[in-house]
Design an enzyme around this catalytic site. Structure first.
Site, mmCIF file in Angstrom:
data_model
loop_
_atom_site.group_PDB
_atom_site.id
_atom_site.type_symbol
_atom_site.label_atom_id
_atom_site.label_comp_id
_atom_site.label_asym_id
_atom_site.label_seq_id
_atom_site.Cartn_x
_atom_site.Cartn_y
_atom_site.Cartn_z
ATOM 1 N N HIS A 1 1.210 -0.759 -0.236
ATOM 2 C CA HIS A 1 -0.261 0.251 0.416
ATOM 3 C C HIS A 1 0.993 1.184 0.324
ATOM 4 O O HIS A 1 0.567 1.996 0.420
ATOM 5 C CB HIS A 1 -0.701 0.654 1.004
ATOM 6 N N HIS B 1 -8.246 -4.123 -0.819
ATOM 7 C CA HIS B 1 -7.576 -5.416 -1.245
ATOM 8 C C HIS B 1 -8.498 -6.177 -2.378
ATOM 9 O O HIS B 1 -8.962 -7.531 -2.517
ATOM 10 C CB HIS B 1 -7.479 -6.383 -0.494
#
Lengths: 330, 330
Positions: free
Chosen positions: B56, B218
């Site tokens: 991320h 996700h």
């Protein structure tokens, strides 16, 4: 084509509107909508101007700011700004001390800068230029004048901007920026192509499982298409192209810049940088400073570039100076 | 899968090595290879710790630094750090004043933080937590405790880190961070999926010509899959989801954060931000500060998130404080 845009013909103008709003502490618009200038340019300094096609964020407008470029001319995607935009960039940056135009070696930019310099001269503005040509893969060493400018331009702007901020004369700024790019070599490896929003499909191809070594920022052909390698071998290949060309040798102190081409996850750039760092250490080359991130991109291309600059005392001092721009804050 | 890596099992460790080398002026390693700490943590302050899965970038380790988080626990890609990593993060950040653990609402993180807090207590370290739940699309408003944390975490870390740097007590840091996230709402739109390096193919699908509204970092399912819209309608859709939920109303002063999900070219984020800014102006909402860029990504997903935080005097002061981390410098 999964893009966030309205009419692709308006994407540059709309991007500029958003950019100026988001970074109003650093940059501001000018009378020419295709010229961005730094806010609060210190008085009495030499002007530093760049410019280029859009789609390479943070380049070029992301390097306008404190101790960096004073203005940038903005072109369409992957297309040179007009001569008028370069000229207007010179005008907003000039304070009677002259302007250093630091840009990359592409035919459109060369032509438009040349015209703009002539027009500026007629208006009493002295402009001198440095043309970045750090991309090793784009021409043999004995034809360096044919080589493209790539991510090494970021280091050229950093050095030139810092020299001007320190009160350097036009000739001193030009000399520092020229030394920066003369001491710099780059190479890129492309993993996927990119799609111009107005076209809608990639205008070149990189097959899955392959990589293109030496690819340019606009998909210009590289020197070799080969099987996709792991990060270790990719790093070795890049280092083996960049180091001998300058050449960088044992005992040298360098800046290393690893830039993503756009869509490669940043974590992979750190994996690549770790490999590069190990290879440089093995060769006795000392990294003074490293920049790793998306510094010079090509829309959503995957891949990365490696740029290495050899330092001397002057370059080290200029590289280490603080800077405040969207693309580089230190 | 066109990736820069060696063995995918090693990608997190290798990324960390490169990250620590590249940013050695900001961060350093610890005895636990999965814990990154800030360099030169000022003495006598409350510790601020975060943690989360990798992939991320800049989150999470990119927000460790001056006036930001003091330490971060690092998980595998899209997977929580271990309880031991959170505990070691607490240990390096604790100076006897306690630790604020500011993290996102995911089951793995919740479980591991809970265990780590208990273990820390037995070792005499007081840890209090704030769990970010800014993702409007992930659960109805009356079940806010089920909502995920997304890019609003960046603002929570900024506020919590600044409060601790100003000498706030543990309860004051927790209160400020809790207020930050309570005042914050986010939504994401996904345009393409991403591929976990160890898997080799996307684990969810977004068809060309469609977009998934409310998608998680996700690939967690959103609230609607619809035809790909232009930037104007995309912005309107995001604003219409985010504003009524808090609700943000005329006269409010806000921070706006537009983050890319990874592979969307940054120029498109500015196009989107320009549209969002116009919509907020029409509603009489004043943007105090805007962050536009890749602040919280999901590998090479395309798409963007919109985050809005309502300011009061305290939050404004904390947001405006200087910060120095890889992901946020101001």
């Amino acid at each position: 084509m999964q893009r966030i845009m309205n009419n692709p013909d308006d994407i540059v103008d709309e991007m500029l509107k958003g950019f100026l709003k988001a970074h109003s502490d650093i940059v501001e618009g000018t009378e020419n909508p295709r010229v961005v200038k730094a806010k609060n340019i210190p008085e009495g300094k030499v002007g530093v101007v760049t410019g280029g096609g859009s789609g390479h964020k943070p380049a070029f407008i992301g390097y306008v700011g404190e101790n960096m470029c004073d203005a940038a001319a903005v072109g369409e995607i992957c297309s040179s700004p007009t001569a008028a935009a370069f000229l207007d960039g010179f005008k907003v940056a000039d304070q009677g001390k002259g302007v250093a135009c630091l840009y990359g070696n592409y035919s459109g930019d060369n032509m438009n800068v040349k015209m703009a310099v002539k027009m500026a001269k007629r208006q009493g503005i002295t402009v001198k230029t440095v043309v970045a040509n750090d991309d090793v893969a784009s021409a043999p060493k004995d034809q360096r004048e044919k080589r493209r400018g790539v991510a090494g331009e970021v280091l050229m702007w950093k050095v030139g901007g810092a020299k001007a901020a320190k009160g350097g004369s036009l000739d001193e700024v030009i000399a520092a920026a020229q030394k920066a790019i003369d001491n710099t070599r780059s190479v890129g490896i492309g993993l996927t192509p990119c799609t111009l929003p107005a076209v809608g499909h990639p205008n070149f191809e990189i097959k899955d499982g392959t990589m293109e070594v030496g690819i340019g920022h606009h998909g210009e052909p590289g020197i070799e298409v080969c099987e996709l390698e792991d990060a270790h071998h990719m790093a070795k290949r890049m280092v083996d192209i960049v180091l001998p060309d300058y050449p960088f040798v044992e005992g040298d102190e360098v800046v290393v810049l690893v830039s993503g081409l756009g869509a490669t996850p940043v974590m992979e750039l750190y994996v690549l940088y770790d490999e590069i760092d190990q290879l440089l250490k093995e060769k006795g080359i000392k990294t003074h400073k490293a920049y790793v991130g998306n510094y010079f991109t090509s829309l959503e291309m995957m891949g990365a570039t490696l740029t290495i600059m050899k330092l001397d005392d002057e370059l080290k001092e200029l590289i280490d100076m603080p800077a405040k721009s969207m693309g580089l804050k230190q």
